[in-house]
Write an enzyme that holds these catalytic residues in place. Structure first.
Site, PDB file in Angstrom:
ATOM      1  N   LYS A 116       0.831  -1.217   0.000  1.00 20.39           N
ATOM      2  CA  LYS A 116       0.000   0.000   0.000  1.00 20.39           C
ATOM      3  C   LYS A 116       0.860   1.258   0.000  1.00 20.39           C
ATOM      4  CE  LYS A 116      -4.344  -1.839   0.626  1.00 20.39           C
ATOM      5  NZ  LYS A 116      -5.606  -2.084   1.224  1.00 20.39           N
ATOM      6  N   LYS A 198      -3.296 -11.050  -7.014  1.00 21.20           N
ATOM      7  CA  LYS A 198      -4.628 -11.252  -6.433  1.00 21.20           C
ATOM      8  C   LYS A 198      -5.672 -10.336  -7.080  1.00 21.20           C
ATOM      9  CE  LYS A 198      -6.002  -8.558  -2.520  1.00 21.20           C
ATOM     10  NZ  LYS A 198      -6.676  -8.336  -1.322  1.00 21.20           N
ATOM     11  N   LYS A 201      -9.971  -5.032  -5.402  1.00 20.62           N
ATOM     12  CA  LYS A 201     -10.946  -3.951  -5.580  1.00 20.62           C
ATOM     13  C   LYS A 201     -10.305  -2.736  -6.211  1.00 20.62           C
ATOM     14  CE  LYS A 201     -13.726  -4.232  -1.438  1.00 20.62           C
ATOM     15  NZ  LYS A 201     -13.202  -4.220  -0.091  1.00 20.62           N
TER      16      LYS A 201
HETATM   17  P1  ATP Z   1      -8.006  -4.519  -1.863  1.00 18.85           P
HETATM   18  O1  ATP Z   1      -8.259  -5.614  -2.885  1.00 18.85           O
HETATM   19  O2  ATP Z   1      -8.346  -3.163  -2.361  1.00 18.85           O
HETATM   20  O3  ATP Z   1      -6.656  -4.602  -1.248  1.00 18.85           O
HETATM   21  P2  ATP Z   1      -9.604  -6.148  -0.218  1.00 18.85           P
HETATM   22  O4  ATP Z   1     -10.760  -6.485  -1.110  1.00 18.85           O
HETATM   23  O5  ATP Z   1      -8.540  -7.162  -0.038  1.00 18.85           O
HETATM   24  O6  ATP Z   1      -9.003  -4.765  -0.689  1.00 18.85           O
HETATM   25  P3  ATP Z   1     -11.382  -6.195   2.077  1.00 18.85           P
HETATM   26  O7  ATP Z   1     -12.632  -5.703   1.494  1.00 18.85           O
HETATM   27  O8  ATP Z   1     -11.164  -5.731   3.458  1.00 18.85           O
HETATM   28  O9  ATP Z   1     -10.118  -5.738   1.253  1.00 18.85           O
HETATM   29  O10 ATP Z   1     -11.349  -7.776   2.032  1.00 18.85           O
HETATM   30  C1  ATP Z   1     -12.408  -8.536   2.572  1.00 18.85           C
HETATM   31  C2  ATP Z   1     -12.050  -9.997   2.569  1.00 18.85           C
HETATM   32  O11 ATP Z   1     -11.883 -10.493   1.230  1.00 18.85           O
HETATM   33  C3  ATP Z   1     -10.743 -10.348   3.294  1.00 18.85           C
HETATM   34  O12 ATP Z   1     -10.970 -11.476   4.088  1.00 18.85           O
HETATM   35  C4  ATP Z   1      -9.774 -10.694   2.193  1.00 18.85           C
HETATM   36  O13 ATP Z   1      -8.809 -11.625   2.603  1.00 18.85           O
HETATM   37  C5  ATP Z   1     -10.707 -11.300   1.160  1.00 18.85           C
HETATM   38  N1  ATP Z   1     -10.163 -11.179  -0.199  1.00 18.85           N
HETATM   39  C6  ATP Z   1      -9.855 -10.023  -0.854  1.00 18.85           C
HETATM   40  N2  ATP Z   1      -9.403 -10.266  -2.102  1.00 18.85           N
HETATM   41  C7  ATP Z   1      -9.418 -11.624  -2.240  1.00 18.85           C
HETATM   42  C8  ATP Z   1      -9.051 -12.511  -3.315  1.00 18.85           C
HETATM   43  N3  ATP Z   1      -8.601 -12.041  -4.466  1.00 18.85           N
HETATM   44  N4  ATP Z   1      -9.205 -13.841  -3.127  1.00 18.85           N
HETATM   45  C9  ATP Z   1      -9.674 -14.323  -1.954  1.00 18.85           C
HETATM   46  N5  ATP Z   1     -10.031 -13.543  -0.910  1.00 18.85           N
HETATM   47  C10 ATP Z   1      -9.906 -12.213  -1.040  1.00 18.85           C
END
Ligand code: ATP
Ligand code: LTN
Length: 331
Positions: A116, A198, A201
């Site tokens: 980040k 990964k 968002k």
């Molecule tokens: P960013 O992708 O912007 O870093 P994020 O989507 O990881 O944000 P959160 O909304 O807090 O952030 O994530 C919510 C949950 O989704 C967390 O448990 C995270 O581990 C899971 N998660 C996020 N992206 C993935 C992915 N690509 N595959 C599996 N689990 C995910």
């Protein structure tokens, strides 16, 4: 009723935009599966999102939208405690105390912080650095046993555990030691454009990410354009990360094993498989989108849910904070 009844589950998601298929498969599908057997708390971690610059009006809307998305994904607000992190002030209260337990060295090792700060070079604020300590406070406040998250959060959960162990050793048994709970398949859904990264968002390339509220047309286009390789065989192998990822998604949405996906499509080439996957995604997300709109059209109901959630969460949080304060010797 099972003997897991007393066990506590806590997890959170940031209100930084629409949920992705990664969030859904990696975390929220799992949350739903746990709601009958555990005491579950799911928080919209609004304070965590303040580490990134935001527009207050849009942010407020994103927070309510995420609540509607939780409900549309099927989380039952009677069985689960769903609330905004900022409505339970004990999170920030415990955060400070744990800041005095966590070490700079261990925070420095957090890969999410490194990523980040790389991405937001002009805003490497102290909150971004201590973000995992607030996350530890979220978890430890509720004497959490299990934390259902995607694989990317493993390091943060281990840190929460280390902080709990250090605190317990210094002041006596106070916190339950949490364990991570990741799905066997789908703990890390990858970008459709860069399948070694990964699905996120906040990816600049939105074609790599399926958002749960994407239109049918956009979903179909993104799946069609998804990166695969030249072999044209639907087989699950590390050397083919693109198709491997698509097969993982298929298996989770159709609720069949990877082997069954393989058996169904090995001889069919990518074209047919992608066409079916796009249809499967569209059909799987249709009820979500319809329900989402209904919840968004009913702000009074959303308010009732988050107020009730905060009240229930506060009761548990107060109990832990009382104990913590006594243990560390605050008058
Ligand atoms: P960013 O992708 O912007 O870093 P994020 O989507 O990881 O944000 P959160 O909304 O807090 O952030 O994530 C919510 C949950 O989704 C967390 O448990 C995270 O581990 C899971 N998660 C996020 N992206 C993935 C992915 N690509 N595959 C599996 N689990 C995910
Ligand atoms: N850091 C997590 C979101 C998060 C969380 C939590 C997850 C904040 N507090 C407590 C589990 C438990 C993320 O970025 N996905």
């Amino acid at each position: 009723m099972t003997n897991n009844d007393e066990k506590v589950i806590f997890s959170g998601a940031q209100p930084t935009g629409t949920l992705t298929l990664g969030n859904y498969i990696g975390a929220i599908q799992n949350w739903k599966a746990l709601e009958n057997d555990y005491q579950c708390l799911y928080s919209i971690v609004d304070l965590h999102s303040l580490t990134i610059r935001h527009d207050p009006k849009a942010f407020r809307e994103s927070c309510l939208s995420l609540l509607a998305q939780f409900l549309a994904a099927g989380l039952d607000p009677e069985r689960n405690t769903i609330f905004f992190q900022s409505h339970v002030p004990q999170h920030t209260e415990l955060n400070w105390i744990l800041n005095c337990v966590a070490y700079m060295g261990e925070l420095n090792r957090m890969t999410q912080f490194k990523e980040k700060s790389e991405r937001h070079k002009d805003n490497i604020n102290a909150g971004l650095f201590t973000y995992p300590v607030l996350q530890a406070a979220d978890i430890l406040l509720y004497q959490t046993n299990l934390v259902p998250v995607g694989e990317d959060q493993k390091q943060h959960i281990e840190l929460a555990r280390d902080i709990a162990i250090r605190f317990n050793n210094a002041y006596g048994d106070t916190f339950q030691l949490p364990e991570i709970h990741v799905p066997k398949v789908g703990a890390r859904i990858m970008s459709l454009q860069e399948p070694t990264k990964k699905m996120s968002k906040s990816d600049e390339d939105i074609n790599g990410t399926i958002f749960l509220l994407d239109s049918d047309k956009v979903i179909t286009k993104k799946v069609k354009r998804a990166v695969t390789d030249s072999e044209n065989k639907v087989v699950y192998r590390d050397e083919q990360p693109g198709i491997k990822n698509l097969m993982t998604i298929y298996s989770k949405l159709a609720n069949i094993t990877i082997q069954q996906v393989e058996e169904k499509y090995t001889d069919q080439g990518y074209g047919n498989f992608k066409k079916d996957l796009a249809e499967l995604m569209v059909e799987s997300l249709r009820p979500f989108k319809e329900k989402y709109q209904q919840y968004m059209d009913n702000p009074d109901y959303l308010e009732e849910i988050y107020k009730k959630g905060a009240k229930r969460a506060t009761t548990i949080a107060e109990r832990t904070m009382k104990d913590v304060k006594e243990k560390i010797g605050l008058v």
